[in-house]
Motif scaffolding. Structure first.
Motif, PDB file in Angstrom:
ATOM      1  N   UNK A 137      -2.855  -1.469  -1.431  1.00 45.83           N
ATOM      2  CA  UNK A 137      -1.754  -1.922  -2.280  1.00 45.83           C
ATOM      3  C   UNK A 137      -2.244  -2.636  -3.524  1.00 45.83           C
ATOM      4  N   UNK A 138      -3.221  -3.497  -3.337  1.00 41.12           N
ATOM      5  CA  UNK A 138      -3.783  -4.234  -4.476  1.00 41.12           C
ATOM      6  C   UNK A 138      -4.408  -3.261  -5.475  1.00 41.12           C
ATOM      7  N   UNK A 139      -5.182  -2.311  -4.978  1.00 39.97           N
ATOM      8  CA  UNK A 139      -5.827  -1.328  -5.853  1.00 39.97           C
ATOM      9  C   UNK A 139      -4.800  -0.463  -6.573  1.00 39.97           C
ATOM     10  N   UNK A 140      -3.761  -0.038  -5.857  1.00 34.15           N
ATOM     11  CA  UNK A 140      -2.733   0.811  -6.460  1.00 34.15           C
ATOM     12  C   UNK A 140      -2.020   0.077  -7.591  1.00 34.15           C
ATOM     13  N   UNK A 141      -1.712  -1.194  -7.372  1.00 33.21           N
ATOM     14  CA  UNK A 141      -1.042  -1.981  -8.410  1.00 33.21           C
ATOM     15  C   UNK A 141      -1.962  -2.166  -9.612  1.00 33.21           C
ATOM     16  N   UNK A 142      -3.235  -2.440  -9.363  1.00 36.20           N
ATOM     17  CA  UNK A 142      -4.193  -2.594 -10.469  1.00 36.20           C
ATOM     18  C   UNK A 142      -4.315  -1.315 -11.297  1.00 36.20           C
ATOM     19  N   UNK A 143      -4.273  -0.163 -10.626  1.00 28.59           N
ATOM     20  CA  UNK A 143      -4.455   1.127 -11.300  1.00 28.59           C
ATOM     21  C   UNK A 143      -3.168   1.670 -11.933  1.00 28.59           C
ATOM     22  N   UNK A 144      -2.047   1.064 -11.636  1.00 32.12           N
ATOM     23  CA  UNK A 144      -0.785   1.547 -12.183  1.00 32.12           C
ATOM     24  C   UNK A 144      -0.789   1.410 -13.700  1.00 32.12           C
ATOM     25  N   UNK A 145      -0.506   2.503 -14.412  1.00 35.68           N
ATOM     26  CA  UNK A 145      -0.502   2.453 -15.879  1.00 35.68           C
ATOM     27  C   UNK A 145       0.646   1.605 -16.429  1.00 35.68           C
ATOM     28  N   UNK A 146       0.453   1.123 -17.636  1.00 29.55           N
ATOM     29  CA  UNK A 146       1.517   0.389 -18.323  1.00 29.55           C
ATOM     30  C   UNK A 146       2.763   1.255 -18.405  1.00 29.55           C
TER      31      UNK A 146
ATOM     32  N   UNK B 258       0.815  -1.217   0.000  1.00 28.25           N
ATOM     33  CA  UNK B 258       0.000   0.000   0.000  1.00 28.25           C
ATOM     34  C   UNK B 258       0.845   1.261   0.000  1.00 28.25           C
ATOM     35  N   UNK B 259       2.132   1.091  -0.078  1.00 24.94           N
ATOM     36  CA  UNK B 259       3.040   2.226  -0.039  1.00 24.94           C
ATOM     37  C   UNK B 259       3.912   2.255  -1.291  1.00 24.94           C
ATOM     38  N   UNK B 260       4.503   3.413  -1.530  1.00 26.95           N
ATOM     39  CA  UNK B 260       5.471   3.576  -2.608  1.00 26.95           C
ATOM     40  C   UNK B 260       6.829   3.107  -2.115  1.00 26.95           C
ATOM     41  N   UNK B 261       7.694   2.813  -3.071  1.00 27.59           N
ATOM     42  CA  UNK B 261       9.078   2.541  -2.718  1.00 27.59           C
ATOM     43  C   UNK B 261       9.958   3.040  -3.853  1.00 27.59           C
ATOM     44  N   UNK B 262      11.223   3.226  -3.549  1.00 25.35           N
ATOM     45  CA  UNK B 262      12.183   3.683  -4.544  1.00 25.35           C
ATOM     46  C   UNK B 262      12.613   2.490  -5.388  1.00 25.35           C
ATOM     47  N   UNK B 263      12.459   2.621  -6.691  1.00 21.87           N
ATOM     48  CA  UNK B 263      12.894   1.595  -7.637  1.00 21.87           C
ATOM     49  C   UNK B 263      14.351   1.849  -7.989  1.00 21.87           C
ATOM     50  N   UNK B 264      14.655   3.107  -8.262  1.00 19.64           N
ATOM     51  CA  UNK B 264      15.997   3.515  -8.655  1.00 19.64           C
ATOM     52  C   UNK B 264      16.240   4.901  -8.063  1.00 19.64           C
ATOM     53  N   UNK B 265      17.349   5.047  -7.375  1.00 19.40           N
ATOM     54  CA  UNK B 265      17.653   6.342  -6.761  1.00 19.40           C
ATOM     55  C   UNK B 265      17.760   7.412  -7.840  1.00 19.40           C
ATOM     56  N   UNK B 266      17.201   8.536  -7.549  1.00 23.86           N
ATOM     57  CA  UNK B 266      17.249   9.655  -8.483  1.00 23.86           C
ATOM     58  C   UNK B 266      16.744  10.893  -7.793  1.00 23.86           C
ATOM     59  N   UNK B 267      16.753  11.973  -8.528  1.00 21.58           N
ATOM     60  CA  UNK B 267      16.389  13.261  -7.958  1.00 21.58           C
ATOM     61  C   UNK B 267      15.123  13.207  -7.116  1.00 21.58           C
ATOM     62  N   UNK B 268      15.259  13.404  -5.852  1.00 20.21           N
ATOM     63  CA  UNK B 268      14.163  13.513  -4.896  1.00 20.21           C
ATOM     64  C   UNK B 268      13.302  12.258  -4.733  1.00 20.21           C
ATOM     65  N   UNK B 269      13.703  11.117  -5.297  1.00 18.19           N
ATOM     66  CA  UNK B 269      12.858   9.921  -5.226  1.00 18.19           C
ATOM     67  C   UNK B 269      12.537   9.537  -3.779  1.00 18.19           C
ATOM     68  N   UNK B 270      13.531   9.498  -2.922  1.00 19.03           N
ATOM     69  CA  UNK B 270      13.311   9.091  -1.526  1.00 19.03           C
ATOM     70  C   UNK B 270      12.428  10.106  -0.807  1.00 19.03           C
TER      71      UNK B 270
END
Length: 114
Positions: free
Chosen positions: A92-101, A47-59
Motif C-alpha cells: 500500500x505504501x509503495x502503491x501510494x508513493x508510485x501513484x502519479x499526480x 495495498x488494495x484499490x477502492x472505488x473513489x466514484x462509481x462509474x463504468x465498471x469501477x467496482x
C-alpha cells in the motif's frame, strides 16, 4: 497461522471462478489506468484499490485487481513466513508513493488527488 493462510488462498481461488458476468483479470488490467485517470478508482494504504466514484465498471475493475493482489500478497507472506497484513501495508505504501499526480489516494480516510 499457516492454516489461516491456506484458507485465505482457497477463498481467493474460489473468488476467481465467479460466474461469467465477473470481469476477468486481463480486462480489468486494460481498464485500470483509464479508471484511475478518470478518478473512479484509487490506491489505499491497505495495498488494495477502492472505488473513489462509481462509474463504468469501477467496482468490477477493483474486485478483479484486488483478487489478484490478495493472492500475490498471500503467496509472498507464506514464502517469507510473515503476516499477510505486513505485505499489504508495504504494498500500500509503495502503491501510494508510485501513484502519479492527478490520481486519487486514500489518506487518513479521505480521498485526495495527488
Amino acid at each position: 497461522m499457516k492454516r489461516l493462510m491456506q484458507l485465505a488462498a482457497f477463498i481467493v481461488a474460489i473468488g476467481m471462478v465467479l460466474p461469467a458476468f465477473a470481469m476477468d483479470l486481463e480486462e480489468a488490467k486494460q481498464k485500470l489506468e483509464s479508471a484511475k485517470q478518470q478518478g473512479l478508482v484509487g490506491e489505499a494504504p491497505t495495498g488494495y484499490l477502492d472505488v473513489v466514484q462509481a462509474g463504468e465498471d469501477a467496482r468490477a475493475v477493483v474486485n478483479a485487481i484486488n483478487s489478484a493482489r490478495r493472492a500475490e500478497y498471500t503467496r509472498i507472506a507464506e514464502k517469507h513466513e510473515i503476516p499477510v497484513t505486513q505485505v499489504e501495508t508495504v504494498a500500500g505504501k509503495k502503491a501510494i508513493e508510485k501513484t502519479p499526480d492527478g490520481q486519487f489516494v486514500l489518506i487518513e480516510g479521505q480521498w485526495v488527488k495527488k
